[in-house]
Design an enzyme around this catalytic site. Structure first.
Site, short mmCIF file in Angstrom:
data_model
loop_
_atom_site.label_atom_id
_atom_site.label_comp_id
_atom_site.label_asym_id
_atom_site.label_seq_id
_atom_site.Cartn_x
_atom_site.Cartn_y
_atom_site.Cartn_z
CE LYS A 17 -2.49 -0.51 3.87
NZ LYS A 17 -2.11 -2.07 4.29
NE ARG A 93 -4.52 -0.52 10.97
CZ ARG A 93 -3.72 -0.03 10.29
NH1 ARG A 93 -3.64 1.32 9.51
NH2 ARG A 93 -2.28 -0.65 9.97
NE ARG A 130 7.24 -2.83 6.17
CZ ARG A 130 5.60 -2.94 6.28
NH1 ARG A 130 5.19 -2.71 5.33
NH2 ARG A 130 5.12 -3.13 7.33
NE ARG A 162 6.27 0.03 10.00
CZ ARG A 162 5.04 -0.04 9.59
NH1 ARG A 162 5.06 0.29 8.21
NH2 ARG A 162 4.07 -0.52 10.04
NE ARG A 173 1.69 -3.68 11.93
CZ ARG A 173 3.01 -3.93 11.42
NH1 ARG A 173 4.14 -4.33 12.23
NH2 ARG A 173 3.24 -3.67 10.38
P1 ADP Z 1 0.54 -1.50 8.78
O1 ADP Z 1 -0.32 -1.37 7.86
O2 ADP Z 1 1.75 -2.08 8.57
O3 ADP Z 1 0.17 -2.01 10.21
P2 ADP Z 1 0.73 1.42 9.38
O4 ADP Z 1 1.96 2.18 8.99
O5 ADP Z 1 -0.62 1.57 8.40
O6 ADP Z 1 1.24 -0.01 9.23
O7 ADP Z 1 0.32 1.62 10.69
C1 ADP Z 1 1.18 1.54 11.91
C2 ADP Z 1 0.63 1.41 13.00
O8 ADP Z 1 -0.18 2.72 13.37
C3 ADP Z 1 -0.78 0.40 13.16
O9 ADP Z 1 0.04 -0.80 13.57
C4 ADP Z 1 -1.61 1.19 14.45
O10 ADP Z 1 -0.89 0.94 15.44
C5 ADP Z 1 -1.32 2.61 14.02
N1 ADP Z 1 -2.61 3.07 12.89
C6 ADP Z 1 -2.46 3.55 11.86
N2 ADP Z 1 -3.66 3.58 11.30
C7 ADP Z 1 -4.60 3.39 12.25
C8 ADP Z 1 -5.98 3.25 12.37
N3 ADP Z 1 -6.85 3.94 11.33
N4 ADP Z 1 -6.69 3.00 13.27
C9 ADP Z 1 -5.68 2.60 14.54
N5 ADP Z 1 -4.50 2.54 14.47
C10 ADP Z 1 -3.97 2.84 13.33
#
Ligand code: ADP
Length: 226
Positions: A17, A93, A130, A162, A173
């Site tokens: 993404k 999400r 990654r 990360r 996750r």
């Molecule tokens: P990934 O999709 O690999 O988990 P992201 O960069 O999208 O990584 O998000 C990293 C973290 O940020 C998530 O694991 C969560 O803790 C938090 N996060 C991001 N977007 C949201 C959301 N819409 N609702 C709740 N937590 C979020």
């Protein structure tokens, strides 16, 4: 003038993404609104939000819906999003977030929700490989590193794994994705907004598929790659 677009990209962790949203954002000339990037910036700044979010993120958990909804509503109210649109990456999400997004976008509804589809066993491998720029978020992998010594090609920042790409946090996750986010695929299909795009294959090919899916939705049909 290139028309904008209002898009949501869904997909498992590691589906690509981040990489594809940057490309789509250039193609449609719209901001890439990544909630993960916004939270990581807050953590780096040491703001109150960052302090609250850090432990949750490192653990692979979800930041509460009300916090996320406020952040996204503020971002989408800005001029660039209102005039050009946006690509939402990492939001919604949960069904609660999707309902709130429906209210925020009532006047200017989404054009499409894209599920960038990559199987779980493939994303597990991709996440292990990654590496990410800690400054600008550009993605690399151990197979496609930056040109010089883990220094970002785009901004010169440090490129590394990360903090939440540990095996345990990744498992958590993916589990939360299965339980909380995957139901959104059906939710948006019922609302006739969903396009499923195969996320396997060369990065350029996936971008072409995404652009074709978006253009079919918006019936604009301008050529890919522009
Ligand atoms: P990934 O999709 O690999 O988990 P992201 O960069 O999208 O990584 O998000 C990293 C973290 O940020 C998530 O694991 C969560 O803790 C938090 N996060 C991001 N977007 C949201 C959301 N819409 N609702 C709740 N937590 C979020």
């Amino acid at each position: 003038m290139i028309p904008g677009a209002r898009l949501v990209i869904l997909g498992r962790q590691g589906a690509g993404k981040g990489t594809q949203c940057v490309r789509l954002s250039r193609h449609y000339v719209v901001p890439h609104v990544s909630t993960g990037d916004m939270l990581r910036a807050a953590v780096k700044e040491g703001s109150e939000l960052g302090r609250k979010a850090r432990a949750i993120m490192d653990d692979g958990g979800l930041v509460p819906d009300d916090v996320m909804i406020d952040i996204v509503a503020d971002r989408l109210a800005r001029d660039d999003s209102r005039t050009r649109g946006y690509i939402l990456d990492g939001f919604p999400r949960t069904v609660g977030q999707a309902e709130a997004l429906g209210e925020v976008t009532a006047e200017q509804p989404l054009h499409a929700v894209i599920d960038l589809d990559v199987a779980e066993e493939v994303v597990l491998r991709r996440i292990a490989d990654r590496r990410v720029c800690t400054d600008c978020g550009t993605n690399y992998s151990v197979h496609a590193p930056p040109r010089y010594d883990w220094t970002c090609d785009v901004c010169g920042g440090e490129v590394r794994q990360r903090d939440d790409d540990t095996e345990e946090a990744v498992r958590r996750r993916l589990d939360l994705y299965r339980k909380q986010t995957a139901p959104l695929i059906e939710w948006y299909a019922e609302r006739r907004l969903l396009e499923v795009v195969d996320g396997l294959g060369a990065t350029d090919d996936v971008t072409k598929r995404l652009v074709a899916a978006v253009d079919a939705r918006t019936r604009r049909g301008f050529a890919a790659g522009r």
